[in-house]
Design a protein around this motif. Structure first.
Motif, PDB file in Angstrom:
ATOM      1  N   ASN A 170     -13.976  -6.634  13.253  1.00 32.61           N
ATOM      2  CA  ASN A 170     -14.736  -5.660  14.019  1.00 32.61           C
ATOM      3  C   ASN A 170     -14.847  -4.424  13.143  1.00 32.61           C
ATOM      4  OD1 ASN A 170     -15.562  -3.586  15.814  1.00 32.61           O
ATOM      5  ND2 ASN A 170     -14.837  -4.798  17.543  1.00 32.61           N
ATOM      6  N   VAL A 171     -15.956  -4.317  12.422  1.00 37.19           N
ATOM      7  CA  VAL A 171     -16.111  -3.273  11.408  1.00 37.19           C
ATOM      8  C   VAL A 171     -16.019  -1.885  12.034  1.00 37.19           C
ATOM      9  CG1 VAL A 171     -17.640  -2.323   9.654  1.00 37.19           C
ATOM     10  CG2 VAL A 171     -17.521  -4.794   9.983  1.00 37.19           C
ATOM     11  N   ILE A 172     -16.638  -1.721  13.208  1.00 37.79           N
ATOM     12  CA  ILE A 172     -16.617  -0.420  13.880  1.00 37.79           C
ATOM     13  C   ILE A 172     -15.188  -0.038  14.253  1.00 37.79           C
ATOM     14  CG2 ILE A 172     -17.374   0.862  15.919  1.00 37.79           C
ATOM     15  CD1 ILE A 172     -19.934  -0.763  15.886  1.00 37.79           C
ATOM     16  N   ALA A 173     -14.439  -1.002  14.771  1.00 38.49           N
ATOM     17  CA  ALA A 173     -13.059  -0.729  15.182  1.00 38.49           C
ATOM     18  C   ALA A 173     -12.196  -0.353  13.984  1.00 38.49           C
ATOM     19  CB  ALA A 173     -12.478  -1.947  15.896  1.00 38.49           C
ATOM     20  N   TRP A 174     -12.338  -1.101  12.868  1.00 35.52           N
ATOM     21  CA  TRP A 174     -11.574  -0.790  11.668  1.00 35.52           C
ATOM     22  C   TRP A 174     -11.954   0.578  11.115  1.00 35.52           C
ATOM     23  CZ3 TRP A 174      -7.162  -2.229   9.961  1.00 35.52           C
ATOM     24  CH2 TRP A 174      -6.689  -3.524  10.189  1.00 35.52           C
ATOM     25  N   GLY A 175     -13.249   0.901  11.178  1.00 30.15           N
ATOM     26  CA  GLY A 175     -13.702   2.209  10.724  1.00 30.15           C
ATOM     27  C   GLY A 175     -13.122   3.326  11.561  1.00 30.15           C
ATOM     28  N   CYS A 176     -13.051   3.099  12.883  1.00 30.78           N
ATOM     29  CA  CYS A 176     -12.486   4.109  13.786  1.00 30.78           C
ATOM     30  C   CYS A 176     -11.003   4.303  13.526  1.00 30.78           C
ATOM     31  CB  CYS A 176     -12.730   3.707  15.244  1.00 30.78           C
ATOM     32  SG  CYS A 176     -14.446   3.812  15.770  1.00 30.78           S
ATOM     33  N   VAL A 215      -5.884   9.169  -4.373  1.00 31.64           N
ATOM     34  CA  VAL A 215      -6.565   8.691  -5.579  1.00 31.64           C
ATOM     35  C   VAL A 215      -5.780   7.569  -6.248  1.00 31.64           C
ATOM     36  CG1 VAL A 215      -7.314   9.332  -7.907  1.00 31.64           C
ATOM     37  CG2 VAL A 215      -7.762  10.871  -5.980  1.00 31.64           C
ATOM     38  N   SER A 216      -4.470   7.733  -6.361  1.00 34.90           N
ATOM     39  CA  SER A 216      -3.652   6.713  -7.027  1.00 34.90           C
ATOM     40  C   SER A 216      -3.702   5.388  -6.275  1.00 34.90           C
ATOM     41  CB  SER A 216      -2.198   7.193  -7.130  1.00 34.90           C
ATOM     42  OG  SER A 216      -2.096   8.304  -7.981  1.00 34.90           O
ATOM     43  N   THR A 217      -3.550   5.435  -4.965  1.00 33.36           N
ATOM     44  CA  THR A 217      -3.572   4.203  -4.177  1.00 33.36           C
ATOM     45  C   THR A 217      -4.941   3.542  -4.233  1.00 33.36           C
ATOM     46  OG1 THR A 217      -1.954   5.197  -2.669  1.00 33.36           O
ATOM     47  CG2 THR A 217      -3.069   3.205  -1.918  1.00 33.36           C
ATOM     48  N   PHE A 218      -6.002   4.344  -4.176  1.00 33.85           N
ATOM     49  CA  PHE A 218      -7.348   3.790  -4.272  1.00 33.85           C
ATOM     50  C   PHE A 218      -7.530   3.028  -5.586  1.00 33.85           C
ATOM     51  CE2 PHE A 218     -11.735   4.246  -5.802  1.00 33.85           C
ATOM     52  CZ  PHE A 218     -12.407   3.567  -4.794  1.00 33.85           C
ATOM     53  N   VAL A 267       0.814  -1.218   0.000  1.00 36.96           N
ATOM     54  CA  VAL A 267       0.000   0.000   0.000  1.00 36.96           C
ATOM     55  C   VAL A 267       0.847   1.266   0.000  1.00 36.96           C
ATOM     56  CG1 VAL A 267      -2.029  -1.038   1.070  1.00 36.96           C
ATOM     57  CG2 VAL A 267      -0.247  -0.050   2.522  1.00 36.96           C
ATOM     58  N   VAL A 268       2.067   1.180   0.523  1.00 40.58           N
ATOM     59  CA  VAL A 268       2.911   2.375   0.592  1.00 40.58           C
ATOM     60  C   VAL A 268       3.973   2.401  -0.500  1.00 40.58           C
ATOM     61  CG1 VAL A 268       2.564   2.519   3.079  1.00 40.58           C
ATOM     62  CG2 VAL A 268       4.573   1.335   2.207  1.00 40.58           C
ATOM     63  N   LEU A 269       4.154   1.279  -1.176  1.00 36.62           N
ATOM     64  CA  LEU A 269       5.231   1.174  -2.160  1.00 36.62           C
ATOM     65  C   LEU A 269       5.165   2.239  -3.259  1.00 36.62           C
ATOM     66  CD1 LEU A 269       7.716  -0.484  -2.970  1.00 36.62           C
ATOM     67  CD2 LEU A 269       6.200  -1.971  -4.295  1.00 36.62           C
ATOM     68  N   PRO A 270       4.009   2.490  -3.882  1.00 33.99           N
ATOM     69  CA  PRO A 270       3.982   3.454  -4.999  1.00 33.99           C
ATOM     70  C   PRO A 270       4.231   4.902  -4.593  1.00 33.99           C
ATOM     71  CG  PRO A 270       2.105   1.943  -5.099  1.00 33.99           C
ATOM     72  CD  PRO A 270       2.712   1.794  -3.744  1.00 33.99           C
ATOM     73  N   LEU A 308     -10.245   1.772  -0.564  1.00 34.28           N
ATOM     74  CA  LEU A 308     -10.383   2.921   0.333  1.00 34.28           C
ATOM     75  C   LEU A 308      -9.475   2.785   1.544  1.00 34.28           C
ATOM     76  CD1 LEU A 308     -11.925   5.555   0.894  1.00 34.28           C
ATOM     77  CD2 LEU A 308     -13.645   4.186   2.087  1.00 34.28           C
ATOM     78  N   LEU A 309      -9.419   1.591   2.132  1.00 30.82           N
ATOM     79  CA  LEU A 309      -8.556   1.367   3.290  1.00 30.82           C
ATOM     80  C   LEU A 309      -7.090   1.534   2.909  1.00 30.82           C
ATOM     81  CD1 LEU A 309      -8.560   0.519   6.287  1.00 30.82           C
ATOM     82  CD2 LEU A 309      -8.342  -1.857   5.515  1.00 30.82           C
ATOM     83  N   ALA A 310      -6.715   1.007   1.750  1.00 28.81           N
ATOM     84  CA  ALA A 310      -5.340   1.158   1.268  1.00 28.81           C
ATOM     85  C   ALA A 310      -4.992   2.626   1.058  1.00 28.81           C
ATOM     86  CB  ALA A 310      -5.147   0.379  -0.034  1.00 28.81           C
ATOM     87  N   ALA A 311      -5.941   3.398   0.516  1.00 27.73           N
ATOM     88  CA  ALA A 311      -5.705   4.823   0.276  1.00 27.73           C
ATOM     89  C   ALA A 311      -5.482   5.574   1.579  1.00 27.73           C
ATOM     90  CB  ALA A 311      -6.885   5.421  -0.486  1.00 27.73           C
ATOM     91  N   VAL A 312      -6.255   5.246   2.605  1.00 20.00           N
ATOM     92  CA  VAL A 312      -6.089   5.893   3.917  1.00 20.00           C
ATOM     93  C   VAL A 312      -4.723   5.565   4.506  1.00 20.00           C
ATOM     94  CG1 VAL A 312      -6.920   5.941   6.303  1.00 20.00           C
ATOM     95  CG2 VAL A 312      -8.555   5.987   4.417  1.00 20.00           C
TER      96      VAL A 312
END
Length: 273
Positions: free
Chosen positions: A245-251, A114-117, A75-78, A181-185
């Motif tokens: 845990n969707v809530i935890a990952w979202g947080c 945008v690129s990572t997404f 996710v951070v390579l590019p 989206l998670l990768a972009a964040v």
């Protein structure tokens, strides 16, 4: 917009982006060949895995394990060295003179996001389309070799199960977009760290997300009188999602994104290079 396009082109022309894409598409292709081999031995269409089960993102995919293990690095390579390269070559100074510091920072952050997404969502959407073309939407066997109707009689608790029952295609599409989206964040947060003045060595830019995700695995919560892991990024695959845990990952994602925004504002108002 001109600066944004400039950094988008820089990211997509970078060899590290090519490496990430080759790795992802390579695993998708190998996984697709294996799916073709498995489908060849099926006696009827309903027994062939559906698009969710066939995906590289599925826990049912042997090759998906390689992808998910290297996910924190990929996710951070590019984009990991984009800012440090500008600082070393003093290219950022020239850009800020011609434009403004606000446009410079905002364009870089937006280009990274945008690129990572796109890098981590489009390949899996294309994979889904390949599977639909090759196997059709009637292929809906599950990981337990049960038919679609057997699945409806089974109690499953994984994420967004209702959508999964209604449409596996939409479920797969949703999952691809969420992973992107998670990768972009993650990429934006990692990029924001590289703007700190003490961050000088490019090799260090590859490890912050990996360290964060590794540390999060040690967080425990009490569930059913037992201690279980709150977050484990290797459980992000489809059908491992019952552990999410969707809530935890979202947080966590929201917190990292907010920190990234704060660091971007700080960089805009600071004077150091």
């Amino acid at each position: 917009m001109q600066l944004f396009n400039l950094y988008i082109k820089r990211i997509w022309r970078d060899r590290k982006t090519l490496i990430a894409l080759v790795f992802i598409f390579g695993l998708i292709f190998i996984n697709f060949i294996k799916n073709l081999s498995d489908a060849y031995s099926a006696h009827y269409i309903e027994a062939i895995y559906g698009v969710t089960n066939m995906s590289l993102l599925s826990a049912n995919s042997y090759f998906g394990a390689y992808f998910i293990v290297l996910f924190p690095i990929l996710v951070v390579l590019p984009t990991s060295t984009l800012y440090l390269t500008d600082r070393e070559t003093r290219a950022g100074v020239a850009v800020k003179i011609r434009s403004s510091k606000v446009k410079y920072i905002v364009s870089m952050f937006a280009a990274v996001f945008v690129s990572t997404f796109l890098i981590f969502s489009v390949p899996f959407i294309l994979e889904m389309l390949m599977e639909i073309i090759a196997f059709g939407v009637k292929a809906n066997g599950n990981v337990g070799y049960a038919t679609y109707f057997d699945l409806l009689d089974t109690e499953y608790t994984f994420f967004a199960f209702d959508l999964f029952v209604k449409s596996r295609v939409l479920y797969s599409l949703m999952y691809s977009l969420l992973i992107g989206l998670l990768a972009a964040v993650f990429a934006v947060f990692n990029f924001s760290l590289t703007t700190l003045p003490f961050f000088k060595y490019k090799v260090l830019t590859f490890f912050p997300i990996y360290i964060i995700l590794y540390v999060l695995e040690y967080v425990r919560i009490v569930r059913d009188d037992a201690q279980v892991r709150l977050l484990n990024y290797t459980d992000l695959r489809i059908f491992d999602s019952k552990e999410i845990n969707v809530i935890a990952w979202g947080c966590v994602a929201a917190l990292l994104f907010i920190i990234s925004l704060i660091m971007a504002v700080r960089k805009i108002h600071s004077d150091e290079e």
